[in-house]
Design an enzyme around this catalytic site. Structure first.
Site, PDB file in Angstrom:
ATOM      1  CG  ASP A   1      -2.201  -0.739   0.770  1.00  0.00           C
ATOM      2  OD1 ASP A   1      -2.593  -1.065  -0.023  1.00  0.00           O
ATOM      3  OD2 ASP A   1      -2.612  -1.530   1.792  1.00  0.00           O
TER       4      ASP A   1
ATOM      5  CG  ASP B   1      -6.888  -3.933  -2.025  1.00  0.00           C
ATOM      6  OD1 ASP B   1      -7.066  -4.990  -2.589  1.00  0.00           O
ATOM      7  OD2 ASP B   1      -7.356  -3.524  -1.000  1.00  0.00           O
TER       8      ASP B   1
END
Length: 396
Positions: free
Chosen positions: A110, A174
């Site tokens: 992330d 993601d």
């Protein structure tokens, strides 16, 4: 005229007027005013998730994948308003991200969410060299997660709640949205290694994480020893073979972004097909349930964050459509979702609200649903800006 502002064409403007009486310029200004209002409430903290049943936020610990989204909102609102308060508030978060990058055990896939919306944003808007260097360190850390045999970026760390055995060899949808950090690093350093890893990871996920009907898995597993592909699974969706709505939204927006970085039309076509699946599975009120294949006897929680990401992605797709009918189709679809968010979930007129959207579904299987979410808020601002003609964002 600002080079990053593109007025909408007359035909599309007419389409908007016919589909909605909402004034998107006014809605954007109201949201920016809400962000300015919340600067003092938030202070030097980073919102994480809304306290259930309230319009107040809980805040991120020293390491959290959500930590960049408030910075992103501040920098977007600064682009719109030029308010120094927003710039100062965003800049004072630099120490958070310096501390984050100093702890390698905290870093995972992330890094794009964390550093594209903080350090890259600040570098792009101010030219600050320390921010550039912070973002490049983050890009190096993200690149280190690339598996050259399997050609993918590994997702979570061994300390994730899934545990060591289940995190090895796992990638997730993601991660596509985080590739902008690698493309940016390649551009500013003229080093093709970042770009090559981003493209190869994209191609691997396009092959394995997207199904034939253009629904998506949340996760895909590779054998950690041989890197051979094994199977698709879910972590946050309803079931392994269902379609987690926010995962689909990440993919829509990401493939459109990757087209912007590469110019390769195949990525734009993938973005369109992913978008078509989402549009076809939206409920009548335009706000997706947290899983597109959710059985009717399950709690029907909606996810405004997925709606905001899809809306921003559709508006991004639209500006790259050469066919005028396609352009109108995807722009109208994005504007329709945005209109419903404004009508049903917008909290920006509430002086007590620390967030912008209600009814976000963070992680339904863990009971985290019907919350304000900073990532939903960020993409809501981005979608409003795209609706008003802005085209330059921190992903590129």
């Amino acid at each position: 005229m600002n080079a990053n502002f593109h007025p909408i064409t007359t035909s599309i403007a007419t389409e908007q007027v016919q589909s909605s009486a909402i004034c998107y310029e006014q809605a954007l200004q109201q949201v920016c005013n809400a962000i300015i209002r919340n600067v003092r409430k938030v202070g030097d903290r980073n919102p994480k998730i809304g306290v259930l049943g309230t319009v107040q936020y809980q805040f991120c610990p020293p390491s959290d994948w959500v930590s960049g989204f408030w910075s992103g909102q501040l920098w977007l609102a600064y682009k719109v308003t030029g308010e120094t308060t927003l710039k100062n508030s965003a800049s004072m978060r630099r120490n958070y991200f310096k501390n984050l990058i100093a702890h390698p055990d905290w870093l995972d896939h992330d890094l794009g969410f964390q550093f594209s919306l903080s350090s890259v944003a600040e570098y792009k808007l101010t030219g600050d060299e320390e921010c550039k260097n912070l973002a490049l360190q983050a890009a190096d850390a993200l690149l280190s997660r690339y598996r050259r045999v399997g050609k993918y970026i590994v997702a979570w760390n061994e300390t994730h709640e899934l545990g060591l055995e289940k995190t090895q060899g796992r990638t997730i949808i993601d991660s596509l949205q985080n590739l902008a950090l690698l493309f940016w690093a390649s551009d500013v350093t003229s080093n093709p290694v970042y770009r090559q890893a981003a493209i190869q990871h994209t191609d691997t996920l396009e092959k394995h994480i997207i199904r034939e009907d253009y629904s998506t898995y949340h996760c895909f597993l590779f054998d950690p020893a041989t890197q051979q592909p094994l199977r698709g699974e879910t972590f946050q969706g309803y079931a392994d073979e269902s379609c987690w709505a926010r995962g689909q939204s990440w993919a829509i927006h990401a493939f459109a972004q990757i087209f912007e970085h590469t110019g390769d039309i195949k990525y734009l076509e993938t973005a369109k097909k992913l978008a078509d699946y989402a549009i076809e599975h939206l409920p009548e009120d335009g706000i997706p349930l947290w899983d597109f294949n959710l059985p009717k006897d399950e709690p029907q929680y909606r996810d405004s964050s997925a709606a905001a990401i899809i809306a921003a992605g559709l508006l991004l797709i639209a500006i790259h459509c050469e066919d005028s009918e396609e352009q109108i189709h995807y722009r109208k679809a994005g504007m329709d979702i945005l209109s419903e968010l404004i009508k049903q979930c917008d909290l920006s007129s509430d002086p007590e609200a620390e967030g912008l959207l209600s009814e976000g579904a963070s992680y339904v299987n863990a009971g985290l649903c019907d919350n304000m979410l900073p990532y939903g808020d960020y993409y809501f601002v981005e979608a409003l800006m795209r609706a008003n003609g802005y085209t330059d964002f921190f992903w590129k």
